[in-house]
Motif scaffolding. Structure first.
Motif, PDB file in Angstrom:
ATOM      1  N   THR A  97       0.839  -1.189   0.000  1.00  0.00           N
ATOM      2  CA  THR A  97       0.000   0.000   0.000  1.00  0.00           C
ATOM      3  C   THR A  97       0.877   1.243   0.000  1.00  0.00           C
ATOM      4  O   THR A  97       2.088   1.165   0.252  1.00  0.00           O
ATOM      5  CB  THR A  97      -0.900   0.038   1.246  1.00  0.00           C
ATOM      6  OG1 THR A  97      -0.058   0.136   2.405  1.00  0.00           O
ATOM      7  CG2 THR A  97      -1.778  -1.200   1.342  1.00  0.00           C
ATOM      8  N   ASN A  98       0.259   2.397  -0.249  1.00  0.00           N
ATOM      9  CA  ASN A  98       1.000   3.662  -0.192  1.00  0.00           C
ATOM     10  C   ASN A  98       1.636   3.850   1.178  1.00  0.00           C
ATOM     11  O   ASN A  98       2.793   4.282   1.280  1.00  0.00           O
ATOM     12  CB  ASN A  98       0.081   4.852  -0.481  1.00  0.00           C
ATOM     13  CG  ASN A  98      -0.278   4.956  -1.944  1.00  0.00           C
ATOM     14  OD1 ASN A  98       0.330   4.329  -2.792  1.00  0.00           O
ATOM     15  ND2 ASN A  98      -1.283   5.764  -2.239  1.00  0.00           N
ATOM     16  N   GLU A  99       0.891   3.526   2.223  1.00  0.00           N
ATOM     17  CA  GLU A  99       1.381   3.725   3.594  1.00  0.00           C
ATOM     18  C   GLU A  99       2.592   2.841   3.886  1.00  0.00           C
ATOM     19  O   GLU A  99       3.578   3.290   4.462  1.00  0.00           O
ATOM     20  CB  GLU A  99       0.255   3.441   4.598  1.00  0.00           C
ATOM     21  CG  GLU A  99       0.560   3.871   6.005  1.00  0.00           C
ATOM     22  CD  GLU A  99       0.726   5.371   6.162  1.00  0.00           C
ATOM     23  OE1 GLU A  99       1.485   5.778   7.063  1.00  0.00           O
ATOM     24  OE2 GLU A  99       0.118   6.146   5.397  1.00  0.00           O
ATOM     25  N   SER A 100       2.536   1.579   3.481  1.00  0.00           N
ATOM     26  CA  SER A 100       3.666   0.686   3.754  1.00  0.00           C
ATOM     27  C   SER A 100       4.895   1.091   2.940  1.00  0.00           C
ATOM     28  O   SER A 100       6.015   1.039   3.445  1.00  0.00           O
ATOM     29  CB  SER A 100       3.291  -0.774   3.489  1.00  0.00           C
ATOM     30  OG  SER A 100       2.901  -0.966   2.159  1.00  0.00           O
ATOM     31  N   VAL A 101       4.701   1.522   1.691  1.00  0.00           N
ATOM     32  CA  VAL A 101       5.832   1.972   0.875  1.00  0.00           C
ATOM     33  C   VAL A 101       6.422   3.256   1.462  1.00  0.00           C
ATOM     34  O   VAL A 101       7.643   3.418   1.518  1.00  0.00           O
ATOM     35  CB  VAL A 101       5.425   2.171  -0.601  1.00  0.00           C
ATOM     36  CG1 VAL A 101       6.537   2.834  -1.399  1.00  0.00           C
ATOM     37  CG2 VAL A 101       5.051   0.837  -1.217  1.00  0.00           C
ATOM     38  N   LYS A 102       5.559   4.144   1.934  1.00  0.00           N
ATOM     39  CA  LYS A 102       6.046   5.377   2.562  1.00  0.00           C
ATOM     40  C   LYS A 102       6.915   5.049   3.773  1.00  0.00           C
ATOM     41  O   LYS A 102       8.024   5.578   3.917  1.00  0.00           O
ATOM     42  CB  LYS A 102       4.881   6.269   2.992  1.00  0.00           C
ATOM     43  CG  LYS A 102       5.329   7.581   3.633  1.00  0.00           C
ATOM     44  CD  LYS A 102       4.168   8.386   4.142  1.00  0.00           C
ATOM     45  CE  LYS A 102       3.764   7.798   5.448  1.00  0.00           C
ATOM     46  NZ  LYS A 102       3.063   8.592   6.379  1.00  0.00           N
ATOM     47  N   ASP A 103       6.432   4.133   4.625  1.00  0.00           N
ATOM     48  CA  ASP A 103       7.206   3.741   5.811  1.00  0.00           C
ATOM     49  C   ASP A 103       8.546   3.116   5.419  1.00  0.00           C
ATOM     50  O   ASP A 103       9.589   3.427   6.019  1.00  0.00           O
ATOM     51  CB  ASP A 103       6.408   2.767   6.674  1.00  0.00           C
ATOM     52  CG  ASP A 103       5.189   3.406   7.325  1.00  0.00           C
ATOM     53  OD1 ASP A 103       5.117   4.656   7.379  1.00  0.00           O
ATOM     54  OD2 ASP A 103       4.299   2.645   7.769  1.00  0.00           O
ATOM     55  N   LEU A 104       8.523   2.237   4.417  1.00  0.00           N
ATOM     56  CA  LEU A 104       9.752   1.574   3.990  1.00  0.00           C
ATOM     57  C   LEU A 104      10.748   2.548   3.358  1.00  0.00           C
ATOM     58  O   LEU A 104      11.947   2.480   3.627  1.00  0.00           O
ATOM     59  CB  LEU A 104       9.437   0.439   3.013  1.00  0.00           C
ATOM     60  CG  LEU A 104       8.776  -0.795   3.623  1.00  0.00           C
ATOM     61  CD1 LEU A 104       8.266  -1.721   2.539  1.00  0.00           C
ATOM     62  CD2 LEU A 104       9.724  -1.508   4.549  1.00  0.00           C
ATOM     63  N   THR A 105      10.258   3.459   2.528  1.00  0.00           N
ATOM     64  CA  THR A 105      11.175   4.407   1.881  1.00  0.00           C
ATOM     65  C   THR A 105      11.769   5.382   2.890  1.00  0.00           C
ATOM     66  O   THR A 105      12.952   5.731   2.783  1.00  0.00           O
ATOM     67  CB  THR A 105      10.481   5.177   0.739  1.00  0.00           C
ATOM     68  OG1 THR A 105       9.273   5.763   1.232  1.00  0.00           O
ATOM     69  CG2 THR A 105      10.197   4.292  -0.444  1.00  0.00           C
TER      70      THR A 105
END
Length: 139
Positions: A97-105
């Protein structure tokens, strides 16, 4: 008392040596303290190692997605990285999801990790990222 096979201990030590900081002892501790004990504890430790390796693989693939996007255009956003990751690396049941990618990046662009660079935008969705170095996984 728990029994851990030498091969499992070797996998744990190699993971710790190749990816410092990847093993969270607070998460590993319950694998050794809680029932079932004996041979089943070895299986629990192996599952923990596999889970850590899978998380590292996702992070490595996020970095690869950013690297691919940077070669095509300027500094991709979280949404562009998510689309690239989901298209190139994710199975149908493991889309991010956008949220998980944001956290990972954000994690990968922190000064402590230094795999990605980050250009802060007006909000977290407008942050842009760029490739700095690969996360190597020696399988």
């Amino acid at each position: 008392m728990n029994v851990i096979r030498p091969e499992t201990l070797q996998r744990l030590v190699e993971l710790k040596a190749k990816q410092p900081g990847s093993i969270d002892l607070l998460q590993l501790k319950p694998c050794l303290e809680q029932q079932p004990f004996g041979e089943e504890a070895d299986a629990k430790v192996n599952r923990y190692i596999d889970d850590v390796r899978e998380k590292l693989k996702v992070r490595s693939q996020i970095i690869q997605a950013v690297k691919q996007l940077c070669s095509d255009s300027d500094f991709p956003t979280v949404v562009e990285i998510k689309v690239q990751y989901n298209a190139r690396f994710a199975a149908t049941d493991s889309k991010l999801t956008n949220e998980s990618v944001k956290d990972l990046t954000i994690e990968l662009s922190s000064p402590l990790t230094g795999y990605l660079g980050r250009i802060k935008g007006d909000n977290s969705q407008s942050d842009r990222f760029y490739f700095l170095r690969d996360l190597s996984l020696d399988d």
